[in-house]
Design a protein around this motif. Sequence first.
Motif, short mmCIF file in Angstrom:
data_model
loop_
_atom_site.label_atom_id
_atom_site.label_comp_id
_atom_site.label_asym_id
_atom_site.label_seq_id
_atom_site.Cartn_x
_atom_site.Cartn_y
_atom_site.Cartn_z
N ASN A 180 45.10 55.38 29.86
CA ASN A 180 44.39 56.56 29.38
C ASN A 180 43.73 56.28 28.21
O ASN A 180 42.68 57.09 27.73
CB ASN A 180 45.21 57.78 29.48
N PHE A 181 44.09 55.34 27.23
CA PHE A 181 43.55 54.97 25.97
C PHE A 181 42.47 53.98 26.08
O PHE A 181 42.00 53.90 24.99
CB PHE A 181 44.52 54.55 25.00
N ILE A 182 42.03 53.50 27.07
CA ILE A 182 41.08 52.58 26.97
C ILE A 182 40.05 52.79 28.30
O ILE A 182 40.38 53.48 29.27
CB ILE A 182 41.41 51.00 27.31
N SER A 183 38.78 52.24 28.34
CA SER A 183 37.76 52.38 29.32
C SER A 183 38.20 51.67 30.60
O SER A 183 38.94 50.90 30.71
CB SER A 183 36.32 52.02 28.76
N LYS A 184 37.57 52.30 31.64
CA LYS A 184 37.84 51.47 32.78
C LYS A 184 37.59 49.94 32.95
O LYS A 184 38.24 49.20 33.49
CB LYS A 184 37.16 52.25 34.22
N GLU A 185 36.26 49.59 32.20
CA GLU A 185 36.10 48.33 32.21
C GLU A 185 36.80 47.63 31.40
O GLU A 185 37.25 46.34 31.62
CB GLU A 185 34.54 48.23 31.50
N SER A 186 37.50 48.01 30.30
CA SER A 186 38.36 47.04 29.44
C SER A 186 39.71 47.06 30.32
O SER A 186 40.36 45.99 30.39
CB SER A 186 38.63 47.97 28.18
N LEU A 187 40.15 48.05 30.95
CA LEU A 187 41.19 47.93 31.60
C LEU A 187 41.20 47.09 32.89
O LEU A 187 42.07 46.11 33.29
CB LEU A 187 41.65 49.50 32.47
N ASP A 188 39.95 46.99 33.60
CA ASP A 188 39.67 46.07 34.60
C ASP A 188 39.69 44.65 34.12
O ASP A 188 40.28 43.49 34.86
CB ASP A 188 38.33 46.24 35.42
N GLU A 189 39.21 44.47 33.06
CA GLU A 189 39.12 43.12 32.22
C GLU A 189 40.66 42.72 31.92
O GLU A 189 40.94 41.36 32.46
CB GLU A 189 38.39 43.21 31.15
N THR A 190 41.34 43.44 31.23
CA THR A 190 42.74 43.19 31.37
C THR A 190 43.49 42.67 32.34
O THR A 190 44.25 41.72 32.75
CB THR A 190 43.47 44.35 30.55
N VAL A 191 43.28 43.62 33.37
CA VAL A 191 44.11 43.55 34.75
C VAL A 191 43.59 42.17 35.19
O VAL A 191 44.57 41.38 36.02
CB VAL A 191 43.74 44.66 35.83
N SER A 192 42.43 41.69 35.16
CA SER A 192 41.92 40.71 35.88
C SER A 192 42.46 39.36 35.24
O SER A 192 43.00 38.56 35.90
CB SER A 192 40.51 40.39 35.55
N PHE A 193 42.87 39.23 33.92
CA PHE A 193 43.40 38.20 33.35
C PHE A 193 44.98 38.28 33.66
O PHE A 193 45.43 37.28 33.87
CB PHE A 193 43.16 38.26 31.79
N ILE A 194 45.45 39.27 33.64
CA ILE A 194 47.15 39.42 34.04
C ILE A 194 47.11 38.94 35.43
O ILE A 194 48.13 38.09 35.77
CB ILE A 194 47.34 40.75 33.86
N LYS A 195 46.39 39.32 36.35
CA LYS A 195 46.48 38.78 37.70
C LYS A 195 46.22 37.25 38.03
O LYS A 195 46.90 36.67 38.82
CB LYS A 195 45.50 39.48 38.78
N LYS A 196 45.40 36.95 36.84
CA LYS A 196 45.38 35.23 36.86
C LYS A 196 46.61 34.65 36.58
O LYS A 196 47.19 33.67 36.87
CB LYS A 196 44.09 34.77 35.93
N LEU A 197 47.47 35.19 35.62
CA LEU A 197 48.65 34.62 34.97
C LEU A 197 49.88 34.84 36.07
O LEU A 197 50.58 33.87 36.29
CB LEU A 197 48.98 35.37 33.86
N GLN A 198 49.80 36.06 36.60
CA GLN A 198 51.02 36.44 37.82
C GLN A 198 50.33 37.25 38.81
O GLN A 198 50.45 38.42 38.89
CB GLN A 198 52.22 37.10 36.91
#
Length: 356
Positions: A180-198
């Motif tokens: 809830n502390f970040i924008s949807k775009e920032s969240l999607d970017e972070t999730v995309s990288f995490i999904k690449k890792l695992q």
Amino acid sequence: MNKVPITVITGMIGAGKTKISNRLIHGIKGSNCKVQVLVYYPDTITVVEDISTKRQYRKLPHQEQPAKLITTQEQLISEMISYSKEKQPIDELIIELAAGIPPQFFVEELFQSLEKDMLDKTFYIQSIVSVIDAQHFWFDYTSNHYVIYTNDNDRMEHTFAEVMISQIEFCSHIVINKCNFISKESLDETVSFIKKLQPKAQIIFSADGQVASQTFHSVNDVDLHQIKSNIGWKLELKNNSSTLNLVEKFGINSFIYESHSPIQLEKLEEWFRTFPSEILRSAGYLRTYSEAHGLELLYFSQVGASVIIETVDEHCTDTTARSKVVFFGFDLKDVEVTQQLNQCLMENNNINQTVV
């Protein structure tokens, strides 16, 4: 008697591990189960934050029930033995790891200890949970913060990024907290990288440590071999896709560099000095040549400015024929990186001359 499930929770400072433990305890208590929380914090670990970029942390929330501080594996096993006795049985065990602990080594050692002390008949590890601070993920990943590990006379340092990578790559569940502390775009970017890792871990989104108690429940032990096989770069090598692979619209992509010619380590070290900043994570195997060892295969791992090169163990013989390295990052220029790495290759006649 049913076996007692163990949930191992890991994450960096301020990610919300304690809050999530509290939520789990609260939910489990609702089912009239007795839960014990152990906080594993060895004296050999010290977290160091750069004073110029250190963020302010809110006061840590109190545990729903008193948690026991454990500083050694021996103490942990002793505690678990006491729970296995009829005098003080428990229905579930939560182990919260200190911020700097790479979960793989802890969990593998715990598995071995359970078998050695015959506690595998009483306990089983149902989930390994990595808690991510969505608000400060990139702050920690790019920071100068590090963790010091001391053992007798030995001293090692790992950056926050290295520890975070280890926590994300080796887990069964990922809780992305403080969404809830970040924008949807920032969240999607972070999730995309995490999904690449695992890519195979179950992802749970949380605003303030709100996670249902049944989220991590399983009737079986986690499969450590499967988790290690599901690490992102290993899956990329298995799929063997050498073309640039885009992930949605966030500019996070990956590609595989491959070569049958051996790489000259001296030239590779020179390349590291101008390492492209777009590369966030890379790992794989390097075919190298030296007068001392001849042709050999080395394991390669890079996180930010940190690079590890070490001898491959006996289980990696299927890749000995060539170098194969996976690169993850933002807007990667695969052609340029490939050309730069090709400049590090040894020519066959150079090898022959060295052999002679």
